[in-house]
Scaffold this motif. Structure first.
Motif, PDB file in Angstrom:
ATOM      1  N   LYS A  78       0.831  -1.207   0.000  1.00  0.00           N
ATOM      2  CA  LYS A  78       0.000   0.000   0.000  1.00  0.00           C
ATOM      3  C   LYS A  78       0.865   1.255   0.000  1.00  0.00           C
ATOM      4  CE  LYS A  78      -3.723   2.353   2.495  1.00  0.00           C
ATOM      5  NZ  LYS A  78      -3.015   3.644   2.508  1.00  0.00           N
ATOM      6  N   ASP A  79       1.946   1.236   0.775  1.00  0.00           N
ATOM      7  CA  ASP A  79       2.839   2.396   0.817  1.00  0.00           C
ATOM      8  C   ASP A  79       3.479   2.639  -0.542  1.00  0.00           C
ATOM      9  OD1 ASP A  79       2.732   2.953   3.757  1.00  0.00           O
ATOM     10  OD2 ASP A  79       3.507   0.922   3.840  1.00  0.00           O
ATOM     11  N   VAL A  80       3.868   1.548  -1.217  1.00  0.00           N
ATOM     12  CA  VAL A  80       4.460   1.672  -2.549  1.00  0.00           C
ATOM     13  C   VAL A  80       3.460   2.288  -3.519  1.00  0.00           C
ATOM     14  CG1 VAL A  80       5.399   0.401  -4.514  1.00  0.00           C
ATOM     15  CG2 VAL A  80       6.034  -0.264  -2.202  1.00  0.00           C
ATOM     16  N   ARG A  81       2.224   1.808  -3.484  1.00  0.00           N
ATOM     17  CA  ARG A  81       1.200   2.324  -4.402  1.00  0.00           C
ATOM     18  C   ARG A  81       0.882   3.791  -4.107  1.00  0.00           C
ATOM     19  NH1 ARG A  81      -2.573  -3.112  -4.062  1.00  0.00           N
ATOM     20  NH2 ARG A  81      -1.378  -4.346  -5.585  1.00  0.00           N
ATOM     21  N   ASP A  82       0.869   4.173  -2.833  1.00  0.00           N
ATOM     22  CA  ASP A  82       0.607   5.570  -2.480  1.00  0.00           C
ATOM     23  C   ASP A  82       1.691   6.487  -3.048  1.00  0.00           C
ATOM     24  OD1 ASP A  82      -1.656   4.865  -1.116  1.00  0.00           O
ATOM     25  OD2 ASP A  82      -0.742   4.912   0.875  1.00  0.00           O
ATOM     26  N   VAL A  83       2.955   6.053  -2.944  1.00  0.00           N
ATOM     27  CA  VAL A  83       4.057   6.862  -3.463  1.00  0.00           C
ATOM     28  C   VAL A  83       3.975   6.965  -4.983  1.00  0.00           C
ATOM     29  CG1 VAL A  83       6.556   6.938  -3.802  1.00  0.00           C
ATOM     30  CG2 VAL A  83       5.621   6.469  -1.538  1.00  0.00           C
ATOM     31  N   ILE A  84       3.650   5.860  -5.641  1.00  0.00           N
ATOM     32  CA  ILE A  84       3.540   5.870  -7.104  1.00  0.00           C
ATOM     33  C   ILE A  84       2.437   6.833  -7.547  1.00  0.00           C
ATOM     34  CG2 ILE A  84       2.901   4.480  -9.112  1.00  0.00           C
ATOM     35  CD1 ILE A  84       4.324   2.119  -7.764  1.00  0.00           C
ATOM     36  N   MET A  85       1.331   6.841  -6.803  1.00  0.00           N
ATOM     37  CA  MET A  85       0.226   7.752  -7.131  1.00  0.00           C
ATOM     38  C   MET A  85       0.666   9.208  -6.965  1.00  0.00           C
ATOM     39  SD  MET A  85      -3.643   7.771  -5.546  1.00  0.00           S
ATOM     40  CE  MET A  85      -3.804   6.043  -6.028  1.00  0.00           C
ATOM     41  N   LYS A  86       1.405   9.510  -5.896  1.00  0.00           N
ATOM     42  CA  LYS A  86       1.910  10.869  -5.686  1.00  0.00           C
ATOM     43  C   LYS A  86       2.873  11.255  -6.808  1.00  0.00           C
ATOM     44  CE  LYS A  86       1.612  10.775  -0.620  1.00  0.00           C
ATOM     45  NZ  LYS A  86       2.404  10.754   0.648  1.00  0.00           N
ATOM     46  N   ALA A  87       3.704  10.293  -7.207  1.00  0.00           N
ATOM     47  CA  ALA A  87       4.676  10.566  -8.270  1.00  0.00           C
ATOM     48  C   ALA A  87       3.967  10.894  -9.587  1.00  0.00           C
ATOM     49  CB  ALA A  87       5.605   9.369  -8.448  1.00  0.00           C
ATOM     50  N   GLU A  88       2.887  10.186  -9.877  1.00  0.00           N
ATOM     51  CA  GLU A  88       2.136  10.453 -11.106  1.00  0.00           C
ATOM     52  C   GLU A  88       1.565  11.874 -11.105  1.00  0.00           C
ATOM     53  OE1 GLU A  88      -0.691   7.296 -11.002  1.00  0.00           O
ATOM     54  OE2 GLU A  88       0.521   5.965 -12.274  1.00  0.00           O
ATOM     55  N   HIS A  89       1.125  12.326  -9.935  1.00  0.00           N
ATOM     56  CA  HIS A  89       0.534  13.669  -9.842  1.00  0.00           C
ATOM     57  C   HIS A  89       1.591  14.764  -9.860  1.00  0.00           C
ATOM     58  CE1 HIS A  89      -3.170  11.706  -7.738  1.00  0.00           C
ATOM     59  NE2 HIS A  89      -3.230  11.635  -9.062  1.00  0.00           N
ATOM     60  N   ASN A  90       2.828  14.419  -9.494  1.00  0.00           N
ATOM     61  CA  ASN A  90       3.894  15.425  -9.403  1.00  0.00           C
ATOM     62  C   ASN A  90       4.805  15.467 -10.620  1.00  0.00           C
ATOM     63  OD1 ASN A  90       3.184  16.416  -6.886  1.00  0.00           O
ATOM     64  ND2 ASN A  90       4.373  14.910  -5.794  1.00  0.00           N
ATOM     65  N   ARG A 107      14.912  -6.611   1.516  1.00  0.00           N
ATOM     66  CA  ARG A 107      13.930  -7.088   2.482  1.00  0.00           C
ATOM     67  C   ARG A 107      12.494  -6.922   1.993  1.00  0.00           C
ATOM     68  NH1 ARG A 107      15.677  -5.278   8.467  1.00  0.00           N
ATOM     69  NH2 ARG A 107      14.167  -6.911   8.934  1.00  0.00           N
ATOM     70  N   PHE A 108      12.312  -6.365   0.798  1.00  0.00           N
ATOM     71  CA  PHE A 108      10.993  -6.311   0.182  1.00  0.00           C
ATOM     72  C   PHE A 108      10.600  -7.714  -0.274  1.00  0.00           C
ATOM     73  CE2 PHE A 108       9.356  -2.027  -1.675  1.00  0.00           C
ATOM     74  CZ  PHE A 108       9.067  -1.602  -0.391  1.00  0.00           C
ATOM     75  N   SER A 109       9.350  -8.083  -0.039  1.00  0.00           N
ATOM     76  CA  SER A 109       8.862  -9.384  -0.505  1.00  0.00           C
ATOM     77  C   SER A 109       8.685  -9.358  -2.020  1.00  0.00           C
ATOM     78  CB  SER A 109       7.525  -9.707   0.158  1.00  0.00           C
ATOM     79  OG  SER A 109       6.526  -8.802  -0.283  1.00  0.00           O
ATOM     80  N   LYS A 110       8.432 -10.530  -2.600  1.00  0.00           N
ATOM     81  CA  LYS A 110       8.232 -10.615  -4.050  1.00  0.00           C
ATOM     82  C   LYS A 110       7.040  -9.753  -4.481  1.00  0.00           C
ATOM     83  CE  LYS A 110       7.541 -13.905  -7.847  1.00  0.00           C
ATOM     84  NZ  LYS A 110       6.372 -13.184  -8.419  1.00  0.00           N
ATOM     85  N   SER A 111       5.952  -9.792  -3.716  1.00  0.00           N
ATOM     86  CA  SER A 111       4.767  -9.012  -4.097  1.00  0.00           C
ATOM     87  C   SER A 111       5.050  -7.517  -4.010  1.00  0.00           C
ATOM     88  CB  SER A 111       3.579  -9.378  -3.201  1.00  0.00           C
ATOM     89  OG  SER A 111       3.863  -9.088  -1.838  1.00  0.00           O
ATOM     90  N   GLN A 112       5.847  -7.110  -3.022  1.00  0.00           N
ATOM     91  CA  GLN A 112       6.198  -5.701  -2.910  1.00  0.00           C
ATOM     92  C   GLN A 112       7.071  -5.263  -4.087  1.00  0.00           C
ATOM     93  OE1 GLN A 112       7.786  -6.269   1.084  1.00  0.00           O
ATOM     94  NE2 GLN A 112       6.431  -4.674   1.861  1.00  0.00           N
ATOM     95  N   GLN A 113       8.012  -6.121  -4.461  1.00  0.00           N
ATOM     96  CA  GLN A 113       8.859  -5.798  -5.608  1.00  0.00           C
ATOM     97  C   GLN A 113       8.049  -5.803  -6.905  1.00  0.00           C
ATOM     98  OE1 GLN A 113      12.702  -7.762  -5.801  1.00  0.00           O
ATOM     99  NE2 GLN A 113      12.678  -8.144  -3.600  1.00  0.00           N
ATOM    100  N   GLU A 121       8.906   0.577 -15.268  1.00  0.00           N
ATOM    101  CA  GLU A 121       8.923   0.347 -16.713  1.00  0.00           C
ATOM    102  C   GLU A 121       8.365   1.546 -17.476  1.00  0.00           C
ATOM    103  OE1 GLU A 121       6.604  -3.019 -18.218  1.00  0.00           O
ATOM    104  OE2 GLU A 121       8.455  -3.666 -19.191  1.00  0.00           O
ATOM    105  N   LYS A 122       7.296   2.171 -16.950  1.00  0.00           N
ATOM    106  CA  LYS A 122       6.683   3.319 -17.620  1.00  0.00           C
ATOM    107  C   LYS A 122       7.458   4.613 -17.369  1.00  0.00           C
ATOM    108  CE  LYS A 122       2.009   1.413 -17.173  1.00  0.00           C
ATOM    109  NZ  LYS A 122       0.687   1.587 -16.490  1.00  0.00           N
ATOM    110  N   GLY A 123       8.361   4.601 -16.408  1.00  0.00           N
ATOM    111  CA  GLY A 123       9.090   5.825 -16.086  1.00  0.00           C
ATOM    112  C   GLY A 123       8.331   6.745 -15.152  1.00  0.00           C
ATOM    113  N   THR A 124       7.262   6.215 -14.508  1.00  0.00           N
ATOM    114  CA  THR A 124       6.513   7.022 -13.540  1.00  0.00           C
ATOM    115  C   THR A 124       7.422   7.449 -12.397  1.00  0.00           C
ATOM    116  OG1 THR A 124       4.514   5.755 -14.059  1.00  0.00           O
ATOM    117  CG2 THR A 124       4.496   7.071 -12.025  1.00  0.00           C
ATOM    118  N   ILE A 125       8.312   6.552 -12.005  1.00  0.00           N
ATOM    119  CA  ILE A 125       9.304   6.858 -10.975  1.00  0.00           C
ATOM    120  C   ILE A 125      10.676   6.403 -11.459  1.00  0.00           C
ATOM    121  CG2 ILE A 125       7.740   6.687  -8.990  1.00  0.00           C
ATOM    122  CD1 ILE A 125       8.918   3.824  -8.561  1.00  0.00           C
TER     123      ILE A 125
END
Length: 428
Positions: A78-90, A107-113, A121-125
């Motif tokens: 969830k934290d990763v997705r929140d940051v990605i959303m902020k990055a898209e807006h900025n 230490r990130f799990s496979k699902s987190q990675q 891949e899209k260059g959002t971040i």
């Protein structure tokens, strides 16, 4: 309260960055990308205290883009997705992508990675990951393939000495004190090549005023004068010469023991020393490092879990009972907890340390994994394939397979590896 010395001395540009010439030198790829204002995602791999976090901050500052940071220890999908959303807006039009820095990305799990893949891949971040572990084993292959890998080396003696000199001459507080750096061996030895530890140790030594009396180092504690900051106190009292010697460093460390921080780097240093003591067949050292962890409040299951790994990795086939005992110890400590668990853990640690060692299975699987990454998905030989249908049988599946139990000694010579690897050896 002023910032810690390590934070005050954090470099603000690549020109101030000490060490890692291969990565940040004048002809380096990283410096060239900064020059043109376009940065690819990358992962920094190296030991603690060599400048991974600092380099990420320098890149973000130089690029003049939003900078987000997550810790793999406390962040989830969830934290990763929140940051990605902020990055898209900025992000605006063709401006460089915001930077997401993930410390301890191993230490990130496979699902987190996995949740990072699309945005990278899209260059959002622009992803910058930092890890002390080999990313080939800890970072998923799709993510690793989308990132450059930069290996940061342990700082050399020359790097560390340059860092000391810079701190004494440029730091806003230390530069105003009368400090003589007479000996450096103890500072360098206790820091272990970690720049942050070195600066913390230097600050610990210089926070007290020291002067020589009759050849003895006398430490005079600077008392707080409420409301008056450090610089003003320095001006209001005579300067005391601080002569940094190996003996002074040892004395200060003995009177200010480094605390065991089960959430920080000391945690990993001590568990590393514990495992290496078992690997080196030294039960006394193993018990000492275990005692350090117990006294520091470490969870018993963490210690037991690491001994299970050691039993497989370091003892292996030389004594298969070691794995059984380590598993039993884990079950026991989960049932009884502290303080009695210390006895079970100690018994297991001594047994593992005294056992013969064999890491052939560990080396074998690492070699096999390396071959898989190198050669890809090679086809299974037809005679080893399953043939549950007539069509598969007609295609030759399982044709020619020799059932070992039909032969003397329940063994028959036949090829089990893919054709391309038929002569390969993964275990001695």
């Amino acid at each position: 309260m002023s910032e810690p010395l390590a934070e005050r001395m954090r470099p603000k540009s690549l020109d101030d960055y000490i060490g890692q010439e291969d990565v940040v030198g004048k002809d380096s790829v990283l410096r060239k990308m900064l020059a043109v204002g376009r940065m690819s995602s990358f992962i920094l791999w190296g030991p603690p205290g060599v400048g991974k976090t600092t380099l990420a901050h320098i890149v973000a500052t130089s690029m003049k883009v939003p900078f987000y940071t997550l810790s793999a220890v406390s962040s989830g999908v969830k934290d990763v997705r929140d940051v990605i959303m902020k990055a898209e807006h900025n992000r605006f039009f063709n401006s460089p992508s915001p930077i997401l820095f993930i410390d301890e990305i191993h230490r990130f799990s496979k699902s987190q990675q996995d949740s990072l893949l699309g945005a990278v891949e899209k260059g959002t971040i622009t992803l910058i990951g930092a890890t002390t572990e080999n990313p080939s084993f800890e970072v998923i292959r799709p993510l690793l393939s989308r990132c450059q890998l930069y290996v940061l080396k342990e700082l050399t003696k020359e790097n560390l000495l340059a860092l000391l000199e810079r701190a004494l001459s440029q730091d806003v507080i230390l530069s105003k004190q009368n400090i003589e750096l007479k000996e450096t061996d103890a500072l360098l030895r206790y820091s272990g090549g970690d720049a942050r530890k070195l600066l913390s140790l230097l600050e610990l030594v210089t926070v007290d005023g020291v002067h020589a009396e009759g050849g003895k180092a006398v430490i005079k504690r600077v008392q707080s004068n409420g409301g008056i900051d450090y610089a003003e106190r320095e001006q209001s009292r005579p300067k005391v010469k601080i002569v940094i010697t190996d003996e002074l460093v040892k004395n200060v460390l003995q009177s200010n023991p480094l605390a065991y921080d089960k959430g920080g780097e000391m945690h990993y240093d001590i568990i590393s020393a514990f495992i290496k003591s078992i690997r080196g067949s030294d039960p006394d050292a193993a018990l000492y490092w275990m005692a350090r962890m117990i006294d520091g409040g470490e969870q018993p299951e963490f210690i037991a879990r690491r001994m299970i790994i050691s039993a497989s990795e370091d003892i292996g086939l030389a004594n298969p009972n070691a794995l059984l005992l380590a598993n039993a110890a884990f079950d026991a400590v989960m049932k009884i907890g502290w303080p009695e668990a210390r006895i079970t853990l100690a018994e297991c640690a001594v047994y593992l340390a005294r056992s013969k060692k064999d890491n052939s299975a560990y080396l074998g699987i690492e070699k096999a994994l390396g071959e898989v990454k190198n050669s890809g998905n090679l086809p299974v030989p037809l005679h080893l394939r399953n043939a549950p249908t007539k069509l598969m049988a007609d295609l030759g599946y399982s044709d020619g397979y020799k059932y070992p139990h039909d032969y003397p000694g329940h063994y028959v010579e036949q090829q089990y590896l893919p054709d391309e690897l038929k002569n390969s050896k993964f275990i001695n």
